[in-house]
Design an enzyme around this catalytic site. Structure first.
Site, PDB file in Angstrom:
ATOM      1  N   THR A   1       1.586   2.261   5.135  1.00 49.47           N
ATOM      2  CA  THR A   1       2.857   2.970   5.281  1.00 49.47           C
ATOM      3  C   THR A   1       4.019   1.984   5.333  1.00 49.47           C
ATOM      4  O   THR A   1       5.052   2.181   4.679  1.00 49.47           O
ATOM      5  CB  THR A   1       2.852   3.832   6.559  1.00 49.47           C
ATOM      6  OG1 THR A   1       1.801   4.800   6.469  1.00 49.47           O
ATOM      7  CG2 THR A   1       4.175   4.569   6.724  1.00 49.47           C
TER       8      THR A   1
ATOM      9  N   TRP B   1       4.392   0.346   1.897  1.00 44.25           N
ATOM     10  CA  TRP B   1       4.969   1.283   0.923  1.00 44.25           C
ATOM     11  C   TRP B   1       6.494   1.258   0.994  1.00 44.25           C
ATOM     12  O   TRP B   1       7.174   1.372  -0.035  1.00 44.25           O
ATOM     13  CB  TRP B   1       4.458   2.696   1.208  1.00 44.25           C
ATOM     14  CG  TRP B   1       5.033   3.757   0.305  1.00 44.25           C
ATOM     15  CD1 TRP B   1       4.559   4.134  -0.912  1.00 44.25           C
ATOM     16  CD2 TRP B   1       6.189   4.567   0.546  1.00 44.25           C
ATOM     17  NE1 TRP B   1       5.344   5.137  -1.440  1.00 44.25           N
ATOM     18  CE2 TRP B   1       6.347   5.422  -0.567  1.00 44.25           C
ATOM     19  CE3 TRP B   1       7.101   4.663   1.590  1.00 44.25           C
ATOM     20  CZ2 TRP B   1       7.379   6.343  -0.667  1.00 44.25           C
ATOM     21  CZ3 TRP B   1       8.133   5.587   1.501  1.00 44.25           C
ATOM     22  CH2 TRP B   1       8.268   6.416   0.391  1.00 44.25           C
ATOM     23  N   HIS B   2       7.039   1.095   2.192  1.00 45.33           N
ATOM     24  CA  HIS B   2       8.484   1.144   2.362  1.00 45.33           C
ATOM     25  C   HIS B   2       9.190  -0.090   1.802  1.00 45.33           C
ATOM     26  O   HIS B   2      10.365  -0.005   1.455  1.00 45.33           O
ATOM     27  CB  HIS B   2       8.854   1.317   3.836  1.00 45.33           C
ATOM     28  CG  HIS B   2       8.749   2.727   4.306  1.00 45.33           C
ATOM     29  ND1 HIS B   2       7.574   3.275   4.778  1.00 45.33           N
ATOM     30  CD2 HIS B   2       9.667   3.729   4.373  1.00 45.33           C
ATOM     31  CE1 HIS B   2       7.771   4.531   5.115  1.00 45.33           C
ATOM     32  NE2 HIS B   2       9.032   4.843   4.871  1.00 45.33           N
ATOM     33  N   GLY B   3       8.522  -1.202   1.724  1.00 47.08           N
ATOM     34  CA  GLY B   3       9.203  -2.378   1.188  1.00 47.08           C
ATOM     35  C   GLY B   3       8.285  -3.576   1.091  1.00 47.08           C
ATOM     36  O   GLY B   3       7.324  -3.716   1.867  1.00 47.08           O
TER      37      GLY B   3
END
Length: 467
Positions: free
Chosen positions: A313, A316-318
């Site tokens: 997670t 996935w964001h950066g």
């Protein structure tokens, strides 16, 4: 192109609405598909070819899976399709991250690729993957019409900022959906709410955060004002975009699932993540957590599954270590809650539970919004008085007074308080009449205020370039 922009509001959206409702039923998806490609190509036309390749490959593999004569062949097609989709994502989003860390570990100097990140690639990659996996599981049928499938992938209302829409949820709507005045009215309502959230609130809080970063006066209080400001910015920005997407979807006959449910009223971190970015949480639950075994395994394996999900997670964001730290931080909090803290939270006064959630959410979002691991720890040291900073200063007090009203208003609007009051008022005869009269006035006022704000060239950041 941004929803919160003059070109979208006054040129693109009227054009697509006119063409869409003028088109016969058989061509409505084609109209949405073409306009969605134009929407995506507005800022980066070269990546339309990447989008077209992703759509074509996923569509072809979907048909191959359905026509496969053995379970082994079907699984092979699924794996190849998912791997191709994630290979595109890894190349464009994570290649430089891996190269930079390889250089740091080996002392070599492999040149970075410096590839521009295609906007929304994380969102549409997950949508394509869910389509492929659902066909393999037998939970969805492959779409034979490539235009209809392409419409699902590139549908502009939710393309660049979610919510993550699963094919199984709108498969029937792609083939047959209705358009009514009631749906249109609701769509306009949700769009205006989201537009106001984004432009009038999120942008103001973003401006406050930018002022903090550029300020020469750093104080403990200013750090906490910044933390509160970013918590409200990301909530109003992200939930505002989700509202606009849901509203636009409803106008075009689609019903997208909700993505936010007033997360800041939560009484635990577990509850917070059930209310925040719900489409992403459910995606990881159904396609990562449950296939790993979920909680129906030994306790060590259960906690391992939680950390895998939250590592992914964060990543996935950066493509930076602070995002991984952010994910692991929440994974650790969730494990602590499940191990022993939950039983105390269940018995604690609600106000203490809310303070607990807001405190750790503030820490998490400060980590999330940092530019590096070092920057994250520097911000946390500043927040907790470990950086030899004064408690407050003249500039801090000035900006607290300047943005105090917005911070209080934002905090109230981030709860269901106003919604509850309006709901109760709408049940009375007088209240219903006042609300029915006030709604169009409210929509017009939001549009006028937003137009004035955007025409003035005011602060209008786009948080989703990272994704």
């Amino acid at each position: 192109m941004l929803f919160s922009s003059i070109p979208f509001l006054y040129y693109f959206l009227p054009a697509v609405l006119l063409c869409y409702f003028a088109a016969p039923k058989k061509l409505k998806n084609a109209v949405l598909f073409v306009f969605s490609l134009v929407f995506y190509a507005w800022g980066e036309p070269v990546y339309v070819f990447l989008m077209a390749a992703s759509i074509t490959l996923a569509w072809a593999f979907g048909l191959l899976m359905e026509r496969a004569k053995s379970a082994k062949a079907k699984k092979a097609f699924m794996i190849v399709s998912v791997c191709i989709s994630f290979a595109f994502l890894c190349y464009f989003k994570y290649a430089d991250f891996f190269i930079a860390n390889f250089n740091a570990a080996t002392g070599l100097s492999v040149p970075l690729l410096r590839i521009a990140l295609p906007v929304g690639i994380s969102f549409y990659t997950f949508q394509i993957a869910s389509y492929t996996i659902d066909i393999y599981r037998g939970e969805a049928k492959a779409k034979r019409n490539i235009i209809d499938f392409g419409t699902y992938v590139v549908l502009f209302p939710q393309l660049i900022a979610g919510p993550i829409v699963r094919y199984a949820d709108i498969a029937l709507q792609l083939e047959n959906r209705t358009h009514t005045l009631e749906k249109t009215a609701y769509g306009i309502h949700r769009f205006c709410i989201g537009l106001g959230k984004k432009v009038l609130f999120a942008n103001a809080f973003g401006e406050l955060c930018s002022i903090f970063r550029e300020s020469t006066e750093q104080t403990v209080l200013f750090y906490w004002i910044y933390a509160a400001g970013f918590m409200l910015q990301i909530y109003f920005d992200f939930s505002g975009y989700s509202d606009m997407a849901i509203g636009l979807g409803r106008i075009f006959g689609f019903t997208f699932l909700e993505n936010f449910d007033f997360p800041y009223i939560s009484k635990s971190i577990t509850e917070f993540w059930r209310r925040w970015h719900m489409s992403l949480g459910s995606w990881f639950r159904d396609y990562v957590y449950i296939p790993l075994g979920g909680n129906r395994v030994s306790k060590p394996r259960w906690f391992f599954n939680i950390f895998v999900v939250w590592f992914l997670t964060g990543f996935w964001h950066g493509a930076d270590w602070q995002f991984i730290l952010w994910g692991v931080f929440y994974g650790a909090l969730l494990v602590i809650e499940k191990l022993w803290l939950k039983k105390y939270l269940d018995k604690a006064p609600a106000v203490l539970c809310h303070i607990y959630v807001l405190f750790f959410t503030a820490i998490g979002f400060v980590i999330f919004n940092s530019t590096s691991i070092g920057g994250a720890f520097a911000d946390l040291k500043g927040m907790f008085g470990l950086a030899n900073l004064p408690l407050l200063g003249e500039e801090t007090l000035y900006y607290l007074k300047s943005y105090g009203f917005m911070l209080v208003a934002g905090a109230i609007l981030a709860t269901p308080a106003v919604k509850s009051v309006l709901k109760k008022a709408d049940k009375t005869v007088l209240g219903a009449k006042v609300i029915s009269f006030a709604k169009p006035v409210f929509y017009a006022a939001v549009l006028v205020l937003v137009t004035g704000y955007l025409a003035d060239g005011s602060f209008n950041p786009f948080l989703y370039f990272r994704f």
